[in-house]
Write a protein that holds these residues in place. Structure first.
Motif, mmCIF file in Angstrom:
data_model
loop_
_atom_site.group_PDB
_atom_site.id
_atom_site.type_symbol
_atom_site.label_atom_id
_atom_site.label_comp_id
_atom_site.label_asym_id
_atom_site.label_seq_id
_atom_site.Cartn_x
_atom_site.Cartn_y
_atom_site.Cartn_z
ATOM 1 N N LEU A 171 0.830 -1.202 0.000
ATOM 2 C CA LEU A 171 0.000 0.000 0.000
ATOM 3 C C LEU A 171 0.864 1.251 0.000
ATOM 4 O O LEU A 171 0.588 2.210 -0.726
ATOM 5 C CB LEU A 171 -0.938 -0.001 1.209
ATOM 6 N N ARG A 172 1.915 1.248 0.799
ATOM 7 C CA ARG A 172 2.821 2.404 0.816
ATOM 8 C C ARG A 172 3.426 2.635 -0.566
ATOM 9 O O ARG A 172 3.513 3.770 -1.037
ATOM 10 C CB ARG A 172 3.937 2.182 1.847
ATOM 11 N N GLU A 173 3.834 1.555 -1.213
ATOM 12 C CA GLU A 173 4.427 1.683 -2.540
ATOM 13 C C GLU A 173 3.410 2.202 -3.548
ATOM 14 O O GLU A 173 3.720 3.051 -4.383
ATOM 15 C CB GLU A 173 4.971 0.326 -2.999
ATOM 16 N N ARG A 174 2.181 1.722 -3.440
ATOM 17 C CA ARG A 174 1.130 2.151 -4.359
ATOM 18 C C ARG A 174 0.824 3.635 -4.186
ATOM 19 O O ARG A 174 0.552 4.346 -5.146
ATOM 20 C CB ARG A 174 -0.131 1.317 -4.112
ATOM 21 N N LEU A 175 0.862 4.097 -2.945
ATOM 22 C CA LEU A 175 0.534 5.498 -2.661
ATOM 23 C C LEU A 175 1.731 6.422 -2.860
ATOM 24 O O LEU A 175 1.554 7.639 -2.965
ATOM 25 C CB LEU A 175 0.031 5.630 -1.212
ATOM 26 N N GLY A 176 2.930 5.854 -2.869
ATOM 27 C CA GLY A 176 4.125 6.689 -3.001
ATOM 28 C C GLY A 176 4.584 7.259 -1.675
ATOM 29 O O GLY A 176 5.063 8.401 -1.622
ATOM 30 N N ILE A 177 4.454 6.477 -0.596
ATOM 31 C CA ILE A 177 4.845 6.934 0.738
ATOM 32 C C ILE A 177 6.002 6.087 1.246
ATOM 33 O O ILE A 177 5.907 4.859 1.305
ATOM 34 C CB ILE A 177 3.660 6.841 1.730
ATOM 35 N N GLU A 178 7.096 6.747 1.624
ATOM 36 C CA GLU A 178 8.232 6.048 2.214
ATOM 37 C C GLU A 178 8.174 6.195 3.728
ATOM 38 O O GLU A 178 7.725 7.218 4.245
ATOM 39 C CB GLU A 178 9.547 6.607 1.682
ATOM 40 N N MET A 179 8.635 5.177 4.424
ATOM 41 C CA MET A 179 8.635 5.227 5.882
ATOM 42 C C MET A 179 9.676 6.218 6.389
ATOM 43 O O MET A 179 10.817 6.222 5.908
ATOM 44 C CB MET A 179 8.925 3.840 6.457
#
Length: 290
Positions: free
Chosen positions: A254-262
């Motif tokens: 989901l993070r990858e799909r949204l473009g969000i890095e931790m």
């Protein structure tokens, strides 16, 4: 004939100059508003109409009060509602209307509660699933999805739901980014929300950086603000996530799909700093005794 009511803002007798100087002493905004305004018929259950002077007064007072005391959830909620119209909430509603998932959310109007999400079921989900990470974050931080304040100061029912949805999804943003509920984590997450949603209250909340300790301010300016702005701007609008349909999704996917890095793990950073300070203190005490 009875005298015509004045449109000039009349402050309640109970309100004194000390409330302006120290907004943390303000009673709840709802009680204040009821004391100095004649109400129209509400547009939805719990709705309270505000005149322009009332909106300005409550917006400024709640903004200052929440900056001084970030634990005043009622003031934070009031600041968010009184400053989000007439421009920002219609903008977010239009963003949702232009997105297929956002349109479904506005049509269905789901609510996020411990009952609607079935927290025991979420605890049974596989590790690293969105639902498992969400409920693990709730349990670790000792918070509940049932504590979100109901929207009351936004006139348009659909715009009111947009604000309510943002409010109820806030803990999912925490789980998605791993940021804890300590003041430093909240400021970092508000910066991300501001970059992504452009809600004025979230931008104003970034001002709480001045209340942090020097070391925390340096981390915020050097690490978390840059992360928040970069990720908030480039990622999809988080209001267009139908969280109820993503609970079994792998959270990394989901993070990858949204473009969000931790971001760097703030909880571990704080724990390591605290551990190092204790070690330094013990070493200094041992040196004195030698």
């Amino acid at each position: 004939m009875p005298p015509r009511s004045s449109s000039v803002l009349q402050l309640p007798r109970a309100l004194t100059i000390s409330h302006i100087v120290n907004p943390t002493t303000l009673p709840t905004a709802y009680a204040l508003s009821r004391s100095y305004s004649t109400r129209k018929t509400p547009n939805y259950p719990g709705h309270v109409h505000l005149s322009v002077p009332e909106r300005i007064f409550l917006g400024l007072g709640s903004a200052l009060g929440s900056l001084i005391n970030p634990r005043r959830a009622d003031l934070i909620a009031t600041c968010g509602e009184t400053t989000a119209v007439p421009y920002f909430l219609p903008r977010l509603r239009n963003i949702m209307l232009r997105h297929p998932t956002g349109r479904r959310i506005l049509r269905d109007r789901p609510r996020i509660t411990s009952t609607s999400l079935n927290l025991p079921y979420l605890r049974s989900l596989p590790d690293n699933s969105v639902g498992r990470e969400y409920v693990r974050w709730l349990d670790r931080e000792g918070v509940s999805p049932d504590t979100r304040t109901e929207v009351k100061y936004i006139d348009d029912p659909e715009e009111a739901y947009v604000m309510q949805r943002y409010r109820e999804c806030h803990d999912f943003y925490h789980a998605l980014t791993g940021l804890p509920v300590v003041r430093e984590g909240e400021v970092a997450l508000k910066a991300f929300e501001f970059a992504n949603l452009v809600i004025p209250m979230t931008g104003a909340a970034m001002g709480a950086v001045v209340t942090l300790k020097k070391e925390e301010r340096e981390r915020m300016w050097g690490v978390y603000f840059p992360w928040a702005i970069r990720n908030g701007v480039r990622s999809e609008c988080v209001l267009n996530i139908y969280w109820e349909e993503e609970l079994e999704t792998d959270v990394d996917a989901l993070r990858e799909r949204l473009g969000i890095e931790m971001p760097p793990d703030l909880r571990n950073i704080r724990a390591e700093k605290k551990k190092a300070k204790k070690a330094e203190k013990r070493a200094a005490e041992a040196l004195k005794m030698a």
